[in-house]
Design a protein around this motif. Structure first.
Motif, short mmCIF file in Angstrom:
data_model
loop_
_atom_site.label_atom_id
_atom_site.label_comp_id
_atom_site.label_asym_id
_atom_site.label_seq_id
_atom_site.Cartn_x
_atom_site.Cartn_y
_atom_site.Cartn_z
N TRP A 1 -1.76 56.64 32.15
CA TRP A 1 -2.98 56.67 31.33
C TRP A 1 -2.99 55.51 30.34
CZ3 TRP A 1 -3.43 61.36 27.43
CH2 TRP A 1 -4.44 61.10 26.47
N ARG A 2 -1.89 55.30 29.62
CA ARG A 2 -1.85 54.26 28.60
C ARG A 2 -1.95 52.86 29.21
NH1 ARG A 2 2.97 55.07 24.63
NH2 ARG A 2 1.80 53.50 23.46
N ARG A 3 -1.30 52.66 30.33
CA ARG A 3 -1.38 51.34 30.98
C ARG A 3 -2.79 51.08 31.49
NH1 ARG A 3 4.32 51.45 34.44
NH2 ARG A 3 5.68 50.99 32.68
N THR A 4 -3.42 52.12 32.03
CA THR A 4 -4.80 51.97 32.50
C THR A 4 -5.73 51.68 31.33
OG1 THR A 4 -4.35 53.50 34.33
CG2 THR A 4 -6.66 53.12 33.78
N HIS A 5 -5.50 52.35 30.21
CA HIS A 5 -6.32 52.11 29.02
C HIS A 5 -6.16 50.65 28.56
CE1 HIS A 5 -8.10 53.69 25.08
NE2 HIS A 5 -7.94 52.38 24.92
N VAL B 1 -8.70 58.08 31.37
CA VAL B 1 -8.19 59.40 31.75
C VAL B 1 -8.87 59.87 33.04
CG1 VAL B 1 -8.14 61.84 31.12
CG2 VAL B 1 -7.49 60.11 29.45
N ARG B 2 -10.18 59.70 33.12
CA ARG B 2 -10.89 60.07 34.36
C ARG B 2 -10.32 59.31 35.56
NH1 ARG B 2 -15.46 58.47 31.61
NH2 ARG B 2 -16.34 60.11 30.27
N GLN B 3 -10.11 58.02 35.35
CA GLN B 3 -9.61 57.16 36.43
C GLN B 3 -8.25 57.64 36.92
OE1 GLN B 3 -9.71 53.10 35.14
NE2 GLN B 3 -8.85 52.26 37.02
N VAL B 4 -7.35 57.95 36.00
CA VAL B 4 -6.01 58.39 36.37
C VAL B 4 -6.06 59.77 37.03
CG1 VAL B 4 -3.78 59.11 35.41
CG2 VAL B 4 -4.83 56.96 34.66
N MET B 5 -6.86 60.68 36.48
CA MET B 5 -6.92 62.02 37.06
C MET B 5 -7.56 61.99 38.45
SD MET B 5 -7.70 64.38 33.70
CE MET B 5 -6.90 65.91 34.20
N ASP B 6 -8.56 61.14 38.62
CA ASP B 6 -9.17 61.00 39.95
C ASP B 6 -8.14 60.47 40.95
OD1 ASP B 6 -11.63 61.95 39.12
OD2 ASP B 6 -12.51 59.95 38.84
N ARG B 7 -7.39 59.47 40.56
CA ARG B 7 -6.41 58.87 41.47
C ARG B 7 -5.27 59.82 41.78
NH1 ARG B 7 -5.04 52.88 39.42
NH2 ARG B 7 -3.75 52.94 41.32
N ALA B 8 -4.94 60.69 40.81
CA ALA B 8 -3.86 61.66 41.02
C ALA B 8 -4.35 62.93 41.71
CB ALA B 8 -3.22 62.02 39.68
N GLU C 1 -15.33 67.30 31.89
CA GLU C 1 -15.52 66.32 30.81
C GLU C 1 -14.90 66.82 29.52
OE1 GLU C 1 -16.95 63.00 30.57
OE2 GLU C 1 -16.17 63.37 32.57
N ASP C 2 -14.96 68.12 29.27
CA ASP C 2 -14.35 68.67 28.06
C ASP C 2 -12.84 68.42 28.06
OD1 ASP C 2 -16.74 69.54 27.06
OD2 ASP C 2 -16.48 71.64 27.65
N GLU C 3 -12.21 68.55 29.21
CA GLU C 3 -10.77 68.31 29.30
C GLU C 3 -10.43 66.85 29.06
OE1 GLU C 3 -9.61 71.95 32.37
OE2 GLU C 3 -10.27 70.00 33.15
N VAL C 4 -11.24 65.97 29.61
CA VAL C 4 -11.03 64.53 29.39
C VAL C 4 -11.16 64.22 27.90
CG1 VAL C 4 -12.05 62.24 29.76
CG2 VAL C 4 -11.74 63.81 31.70
N CYS C 5 -12.21 64.71 27.28
CA CYS C 5 -12.45 64.45 25.84
C CYS C 5 -11.33 65.04 24.99
CB CYS C 5 -13.79 64.99 25.42
SG CYS C 5 -15.21 64.12 26.16
N ALA C 6 -10.82 66.20 25.39
CA ALA C 6 -9.76 66.85 24.63
C ALA C 6 -8.48 66.02 24.66
CB ALA C 6 -9.50 68.25 25.16
N LEU C 7 -8.15 65.47 25.82
CA LEU C 7 -6.96 64.63 25.91
C LEU C 7 -7.07 63.41 25.01
CD1 LEU C 7 -6.03 64.73 29.72
CD2 LEU C 7 -4.72 65.67 27.81
N VAL C 8 -8.20 62.73 25.07
CA VAL C 8 -8.38 61.54 24.24
C VAL C 8 -8.44 61.92 22.76
CG1 VAL C 8 -9.91 59.58 23.74
CG2 VAL C 8 -9.50 60.27 26.11
N GLY C 9 -9.06 63.04 22.45
CA GLY C 9 -9.14 63.49 21.07
C GLY C 9 -7.78 63.78 20.46
N ALA C 10 -6.78 64.09 21.31
CA ALA C 10 -5.44 64.37 20.80
C ALA C 10 -4.83 63.15 20.11
CB ALA C 10 -4.54 64.84 21.94
N ILE C 11 -5.33 61.96 20.41
CA ILE C 11 -4.83 60.74 19.77
C ILE C 11 -5.02 60.81 18.25
CG2 ILE C 11 -5.22 58.23 19.58
CD1 ILE C 11 -5.99 58.28 22.57
#
Length: 234
Positions: free
Chosen positions: A53-57, A82-89, A95-105
């Motif tokens: 995730w961090r490298r992709t960012h 995050v979407r890109q990494v989760m799609d590839r994995a 969208e709520d889960e994606v936003c929650a992960l980024v919001g944890a920063i």
């Protein structure tokens, strides 16, 4: 070898990268991601997920900088990544889960040694942050890291991400100092290279015990922790 006495006498501001230098980004995001990924039944390593995730960012933020358009918000690049990494994995997500992960920063905590080390540095220097994070994200982070910086500066003011030289130049202007009166401190090689190339003095926090590449822009100091930096400079 760096003349420590000369460095101490010339520096007026210690300026820090926030994500990964002041706050534990890898560890904090790993803990948050692990809970979500476990609930989804994903069998991979959460630490590797966060690294990916961090490298992709970082890659996406550099693409954004090279486009020379209006800077995309750090939060939006985070969500894109995050979407890109989760799609590839192959990890199903909302969208709520994606936003929650980024919001944890915004809720990351300091590395354990940071508060005491910065208290020592504060007796001699002004302390500032220069971050790729958005202004609102940096503001929300303050109660969680708890460090009373003299200034918290977002690269949004320069409309480009670090390591573009405009970000470091803008930060020095904001603080009313010359470039060589700033010691820029980062756990990331790219940030030390960028700051040094722009004219700042630099300190590399080598927490991960990785050799610094043979750039022509070498750090003035290489230390293992903020504690060691404080011992040398304060």
């Amino acid at each position: 070898m760096t003349d420590i006495a000369a460095l101490k006498s010339s520096v007026m501001v210690c300026m820090f990268d926030q994500y990964g230098t002041v706050v534990d980004m890898q560890g904090g995001l790993r803990d948050v991601a692990a809970e979500l990924l476990r609930a989804k039944g994903w069998a991979g390593d959460p630490n590797s997920f966060v690294t990916w995730w961090r490298r992709t960012h970082f890659e996406n933020s550099m693409i954004d900088a090279l486009l020379q358009r209006e800077r995309m918000a750090y939060r939006k690049i985070g969500e894109l990544s995050v979407r890109q990494v989760m799609d590839r994995a192959g990890i199903a997500h909302t969208e709520d889960e994606v936003c929650a992960l980024v919001g944890a920063i915004e809720r990351l905590r300091c590395f354990p040694e940071v508060p005491a080390a910065l208290d020592r540095l504060r007796t001699r220097f002004k302390l500032a942050v220069l971050s790729n994070g958005d202004p609102d994200m940096l503001e929300r982070a303050k109660p969680y890291h708890g460090i009373p910086f003299d200034a918290v500066i977002s690269v949004a003011e320069a409309n480009v991400f670090k390591p573009h030289r405009a970000t470091y130049e803008m930060a020095a202007r904001r603080l009313g100092v010359t470039m060589d009166q700033v010691l820029f401190v980062a756990n990331h090689e790219f940030d030390c290279v960028g700051a040094k190339a722009a004219g700042m003095r630099t300190a590399f926090i080598d927490r991960r015990r990785r050799p610094f590449a043979h750039w022509p822009y070498q750090p003035d100091l290489i230390v293992s922790s903020m504690t060691e930096l404080a011992e040398l400079m304060a």
